[in-house]
Motif scaffolding. Structure first.
Motif, short mmCIF file in Angstrom:
data_model
loop_
_atom_site.label_atom_id
_atom_site.label_comp_id
_atom_site.label_asym_id
_atom_site.label_seq_id
_atom_site.Cartn_x
_atom_site.Cartn_y
_atom_site.Cartn_z
N UNK A 82 0.84 -1.20 0.00
CA UNK A 82 0.00 0.00 0.00
C UNK A 82 0.87 1.24 0.00
N UNK A 83 0.35 2.30 -0.60
CA UNK A 83 1.06 3.56 -0.61
C UNK A 83 0.21 4.63 -1.27
N UNK A 84 0.83 5.76 -1.50
CA UNK A 84 0.16 6.91 -2.10
C UNK A 84 0.87 7.31 -3.37
N UNK A 85 0.10 7.69 -4.40
CA UNK A 85 0.65 8.15 -5.67
C UNK A 85 -0.08 9.41 -6.11
N UNK A 86 0.62 10.26 -6.84
CA UNK A 86 0.01 11.47 -7.38
C UNK A 86 -0.99 11.07 -8.46
N UNK A 87 -2.22 11.51 -8.32
CA UNK A 87 -3.27 11.16 -9.27
C UNK A 87 -2.93 11.59 -10.70
N UNK A 88 -2.26 12.73 -10.86
CA UNK A 88 -1.93 13.24 -12.20
C UNK A 88 -0.96 12.33 -12.95
N UNK A 89 -0.27 11.44 -12.24
CA UNK A 89 0.70 10.54 -12.86
C UNK A 89 0.12 9.16 -13.16
N UNK A 90 -1.20 9.04 -12.97
CA UNK A 90 -1.87 7.77 -13.27
C UNK A 90 -2.84 7.96 -14.44
N UNK A 91 -3.17 6.85 -15.07
CA UNK A 91 -4.09 6.90 -16.19
C UNK A 91 -5.08 5.75 -16.13
N UNK A 92 -5.91 5.68 -17.16
CA UNK A 92 -6.97 4.67 -17.20
C UNK A 92 -6.72 3.59 -18.26
N UNK A 93 -5.49 3.47 -18.73
CA UNK A 93 -5.16 2.43 -19.70
C UNK A 93 -5.02 1.11 -18.96
N UNK A 94 -5.85 0.10 -19.30
CA UNK A 94 -5.81 -1.15 -18.54
C UNK A 94 -4.54 -1.98 -18.76
N UNK A 95 -4.01 -2.49 -17.67
CA UNK A 95 -2.83 -3.34 -17.68
C UNK A 95 -3.03 -4.48 -16.69
N UNK A 96 -2.26 -5.52 -16.87
CA UNK A 96 -2.20 -6.64 -15.92
C UNK A 96 -0.74 -6.87 -15.54
N UNK A 97 -0.53 -7.49 -14.40
CA UNK A 97 0.80 -7.90 -13.98
C UNK A 97 0.75 -9.40 -13.71
N UNK A 98 1.82 -10.10 -14.05
CA UNK A 98 1.88 -11.55 -13.88
C UNK A 98 2.07 -11.87 -12.40
#
Length: 155
Positions: A82-98
């Motif tokens: 868990x943590x905090x991230x700046x909203x402006x540096x995130x997007x809505x492009x879907x990704x997955x992680x293995x």
């Protein structure tokens, strides 16, 4: 039944419906997924640039939103960090992680399709399509294939 009881029942039902709707909306907001928009992003211990950097995340890394505070999002990743991230540096492009040690990338959505590659734990993949228990993904190299949904985390 008299008018007073009918009004009370209607009012009670309305209040319960509004409470259920509010709970559903709150739940939907906390289930939102985002991904890293730029080349990297710092996950921090709190909502602000003055807080400790916990992790550096790469482009596309998927995160689940837990809460919002101003221009910051509290997030969790596939390892439950868990943590905090700046909203402006995130997007809505879907990704997955293995999330499995190794996963087969296949030419179609099923085990009967040939293996076209292998991906490893922690690899971030661009989501292209979803079908039942399979996800069509794309690697940074441009290679596209299908992976069983149970081996992935994201959206």
């Amino acid at each position: 039944m008299n008018w007073k009881n009918t009004t009370r029942q209607t009012l009670g039902t309305t209040v319960l419906c509004l409470a259920a709707l509010a709970a559903t909306a709150a739940s939907a907001a906390t289930q939102q997924m985002v991904s890293v928009k730029g080349s990297t992003l710092n996950m921090r211990s709190g909502p602000g640039t003055h807080t400790e950097v916990l992790w550096e995340l790469k482009r596309g890394y998927p995160l689940k939103v837990l809460a919002r505070k101003g221009r910051w999002l509290q997030v969790i990743d596939f390892e439950k960090d868990r943590g905090w991230v700046a909203r402006s540096l995130t997007g809505s492009t879907p990704h997955h992680v293995v999330k499995s040690r190794v996963a087969n990338m296949r030419s179609g959505p099923g085990t009967q399709h040939r293996i076209v590659g292998k991906v490893e734990y922690g690899e971030v993949l661009r989501t292209r399509e979803k079908r039942a228990d399979w996800v069509r993904v794309e690697r940074d190299s441009g290679k596209i294939g299908w992976i069983a949904k149970r081996l992935l985390w994201g959206w």
